[in-house]
Design an enzyme around this catalytic site. Structure first.
Site, PDB file in Angstrom:
ATOM      1  N   HIS A  70       0.815  -1.211   0.000  1.00 13.57           N
ATOM      2  CA  HIS A  70       0.000   0.000   0.000  1.00 13.57           C
ATOM      3  C   HIS A  70       0.850   1.263   0.000  1.00 13.57           C
ATOM      4  O   HIS A  70       0.329   2.359  -0.137  1.00 13.57           O
ATOM      5  CB  HIS A  70      -0.992   0.025   1.168  1.00 13.57           C
ATOM      6  N   HIS A  71       2.157   1.135   0.115  1.00 11.17           N
ATOM      7  CA  HIS A  71       3.105   2.251  -0.034  1.00 11.17           C
ATOM      8  C   HIS A  71       2.735   3.458   0.835  1.00 11.17           C
ATOM      9  O   HIS A  71       2.912   4.612   0.414  1.00 11.17           O
ATOM     10  CB  HIS A  71       3.229   2.681  -1.498  1.00 11.17           C
ATOM     11  N   CYS A  72       2.206   3.173   2.016  1.00 13.52           N
ATOM     12  CA  CYS A  72       1.789   4.241   2.949  1.00 13.52           C
ATOM     13  C   CYS A  72       0.755   5.169   2.319  1.00 13.52           C
ATOM     14  O   CYS A  72       0.727   6.363   2.585  1.00 13.52           O
ATOM     15  CB  CYS A  72       2.988   5.020   3.471  1.00 13.52           C
ATOM     16  N   ALA A  73      -0.065   4.607   1.428  1.00 13.07           N
ATOM     17  CA  ALA A  73      -1.098   5.393   0.742  1.00 13.07           C
ATOM     18  C   ALA A  73      -2.442   4.671   0.835  1.00 13.07           C
ATOM     19  O   ALA A  73      -3.156   4.521  -0.154  1.00 13.07           O
ATOM     20  CB  ALA A  73      -0.694   5.618  -0.707  1.00 13.07           C
TER      21      ALA A  73
END
Length: 118
Positions: A70-73
């Site tokens: 989720h790539h911090c998103a």
């Protein structure tokens, strides 16, 4: 010694090649702007029917390093209706052969997973 202008120019050219290539692969969806200049060396994408962690594992089997998750998103992923995506990051030390290897492997993913290619 290399200089920021040369680094930026190189990364922009590689990003352009990668973004244009990803957009040509059936069942592969670029996340974000259509304009390569808006990606700044980061190409985030999804492949229909293939979980991003499987995408990453298959690319890794060809010595192509990407990130999946989720790539911090998380809010963006919720908006997209997906828990995760795959992300390729480019830098000035990459070359056209790296981009082509990435695109070739990406184009073969669905077939490797036993899914229709077209």
């Amino acid at each position: 010694r290399i200089g920021w202008e040369r680094i930026e120019s190189r990364e922009n050219e590689l990003t352009r090649l990668a973004v244009e290539g990803v957009k040509r692969i059936p069942h592969t969806h670029l996340i974000g702007a259509e304009d390569p200049a808006d990606h700044h060396g980061i190409i985030t994408f999804m492949v229909d029917g293939v979980h991003p962690h499987d995408v990453a594992a298959i690319l890794d089997s060809e010595n192509i390093a990407v990130r999946a998750g989720h790539h911090c998103a998380q809010p963006l992923h919720k908006f997209l209706g997906s828990l995760s995506t795959t992300r390729a990051s480019l830098a000035f030390y990459n070359n056209e052969d790296d981009i082509q290897a990435f695109l070739d492997c990406l184009a073969s993913l669905r077939e490797r997973m036993g899914l229709p290619v077209q």
